[in-house]
Write an enzyme that holds these catalytic residues in place. Sequence first.
Site, PDB file in Angstrom:
ATOM      1  N   ARG A 490      39.973  40.742  49.058  1.00 55.50           N
ATOM      2  CA  ARG A 490      39.113  41.990  48.844  1.00 55.50           C
ATOM      3  C   ARG A 490      37.452  41.378  49.000  1.00 55.50           C
ATOM      4  NH1 ARG A 490      38.243  46.679  44.333  1.00 55.50           N
ATOM      5  NH2 ARG A 490      38.267  44.981  43.238  1.00 55.50           N
ATOM      6  N   SER A 554      41.808  33.456  41.749  1.00 59.32           N
ATOM      7  CA  SER A 554      42.911  33.616  40.601  1.00 59.32           C
ATOM      8  C   SER A 554      43.882  32.720  40.494  1.00 59.32           C
ATOM      9  CB  SER A 554      43.340  35.120  40.992  1.00 59.32           C
ATOM     10  OG  SER A 554      42.432  36.048  41.163  1.00 59.32           O
ATOM     11  N   ASP A 610      40.021  35.648  38.133  1.00 59.34           N
ATOM     12  CA  ASP A 610      40.279  37.024  38.134  1.00 59.34           C
ATOM     13  C   ASP A 610      40.318  37.883  36.665  1.00 59.34           C
ATOM     14  OD1 ASP A 610      42.602  36.106  37.768  1.00 59.34           O
ATOM     15  OD2 ASP A 610      43.719  37.355  38.898  1.00 59.34           O
TER      16      ASP A 610
END
Length: 894
Positions: A490, A554, A610
Amino acid sequence: MLAVHLVSFFFSKLQEDPTKKVDRFLYAMRLHDDQLKDISARFQAEMKKGLSSESNAAAAVKMLPTHVRSTPDGTEKGQFLALDLGGSKFKVLQVKVREGIGIKKGGVEMEEKTYPIPKELLIGKGTELFGHVSESLKDFLHKRNISLEKKHPLAFTFSFPCEQSALDQGLLLGWGKNYRPRGLQGKDVVQTLREAIDRTGGLDVEVLAMVNDTVATMMTCGFDDEHCEVGLIIGTGTNACYMEELRHIDLVEGDEGRIFEKMISGMYLGELVRLVVLKMAKLGLLFDGRVSDALRTKGKITTAHVAAMEEYKNGLKNTKDILMELDLNPSSDDCIAVQHVSTIVSFRSSNLAAAGLAAILSRIKKNRNLRTLKITVGVDGTVYKTHPQYPKRLHKVVRRLLPECHVRFVLSDSGSSKGAALVDETLAPFRLSQDQLQLVKTRMRAGLEAGLKSKGPSTVKMLPSFVYRTPDGTEHGKYLALDLGGTNFRALLVNFKKGLQHNSRLYHKIYTIPQEIMQGTGEELFDHIAQCVSDFLDYMGMKNAHLPAGFTFSFPCEQTAIDTASGTLVSWTKGYKATDCEGHDVVSLLREAIKRRNEFDLDIVAVVNDTVGTMMSCAYEDPQCEIGLIAGTGTNVCYMEELKNIEKTDQKFGKTEKGEREEDVQDEVTEGEKKEGDAEIPRMCINTEWGGLGDDGSLDDIITPYDLEVNQNSLNPGKQRFEKLTSGMYLGEVVRQVLLDLTRGGLLFRGHVTETLKTPGIFQTKYLSQIESDRLALLQVRSILQQLGLNSTCDDSIIVKEVCGAVSRRAAQLCGAGMAAVVEKIRENRGLDHLNITVGVDGALYKLHPHFAGVLQETARILAPRCSVTFLPSEEGSGKGAALITAVARQKHD
């Protein structure tokens, strides 16, 4: 006067502990092993009397011959009809034995339909009752399109005491279970059924045998288990049958072989509880002496109520609800006391059933002159099937009374119920007890502590994030955030408005990471990310802008500072396996990929996990948020730890530099918005990487064979064991392994193992969320399974839903146990009697699964009772948090 004062004092003390007054009141119901052995011996004596023609009439245990002389031997074959009459409803069944595909285990297929019995027939004429049964049988044959070209053999399960002189004859001795039809007592019920079938007409059926429900239970189990020679019913009534040596039975001619016999008795747990509670209330020991009309009414407390009151988690709440339905206003102590009454009554019931069963088993062992006996008991009945504690208590007492007998208990039922019982045995390892969850919490706490130390191995990595404070609302400006965590990447643009606290605007675009990229080369992966960033900048019209960027990555990384924008990848997780990345700085890899494109430039200010991004994002809305949780494709937690406890930072900076940093952090906290009582304590956010818990074998005691299979077939066998039990990437695969095993065992999909079911990854975790939805009907579950190429029945759908529920519930409970360890550590760090804290949460599993969040929260609440934990779902995910950290780092640098 003295005596009155003593009694008053005594009862005031009893009020302090509601269970003590119940124990005293029901002292006679407490049975110790010597008493149970004595009861068992009396049972044996009465059984012996019942077998004798001379003493049978006076025997308390009416040993009734059934004229069934053998259990199934495996050669049975054909199609049969069956009627099962014994409760408020009755069943008509078609049974196919070793015909067609069949199921793998036992080769039996059953179709059944349940028919209600109007209340007026229970107290009307017996002929009318049997006419209704016959009409229902005709309806069943018609709706199942069962041909009447040939005569159909029929077995009649009749759950009332009968004296049988042959297998197809039975004189009714008496009714029970609210049945009171007139004109049948002392008459042959088989002949009555035949006459009803003749009156109905259009039925070519031959009634070949009548059996009691205990006999049917044992025969059902005996088909699958040759050692099953005892049948036990524990329901509205309780009864047993067993195989007796024919030579011991005076009531039947012959001198060889063995025969079934039954013991008749009653069990009315709910009514017994009501009578005890009523008596205690009248004596002023409950409800301040108030007695309602409902409590005086027979039948108002049922066996189902007893089971509900003894549920582990909701028992007290259920007890309160039941008492309020009886127009009572119970106190907390009243609820505890009534629940204790229920426990004692049902405990005595299971003990008495165990004593009776022990008598049967002892007789069988003695008959056969065996030192040890290996035998299976087939069991049925609503109490046994629905009461949460009854089976365990019964099994335990039987084995304690007869240590020389190896007893296996098998639940018997037809159709889906039988399958569900065997499924229950398969799913038992997924159902974690409170003690097991407490152990997981303890092991997680030990992992957290070990990971903070500078030396020694730890499966919980505890990586410093170098984020020293949560947002204070002064952050402003435009920032770019890049977020790589699972199957998606993203890109975001976040604009924090100056002077407007907690006000921001966010634009984003999502890109897919193909599996071949996830598992290809590192260069291909980062080139793909750079291409996605290029597309996003074009989309936003900002290709020439030079914005500061935060990189949410992450995966476990080692960092030396937040503002040096570097992070060394420790290991891939969540299905990533890109080469030449582990041990390398991921920011450098991204910068090199951007340089290769030569289209745009980025000022990468910070690299963020994350969980840390999620915590920061939620802390922007709630200052009490000091924990971040991810429960999605992967699972992880971060939290604010006292800097003095992080020993590994000594190695990064040395003692002097660490001291200087603590002073810097102190200045940051003091200058920012202070939290009450906290300003003097410097902290840092720690990325726990808790998914590695268990890599040292510490979770082996709760890992199932299905988990072992999933682990062995994963990209990283032996690694991330906790994550493989709890994260979305693996739960669907665990479910598939269970479904595959149940299908191979003949309990699902008619034993037909399809190529679809054998395909790894086909059962995605999103299907768990869909299937477990409370709003989803079974037909919709079937539709989902059919989309997967699994042609299912409604019975299959029930089982699949149970499997999904067991796997996802365990995952949520384990996450809850881990969270309890984290919040308890924070509470103890701060020397608080009670901690109020918020957890920022992100991840599809938490947000989309219908029950995951609730189970996780409930588990954390139970295991950390001194912590009030609020769970705040992150609206914009970890990307906004990365932008916030970038803003913090940039403002400090400026």
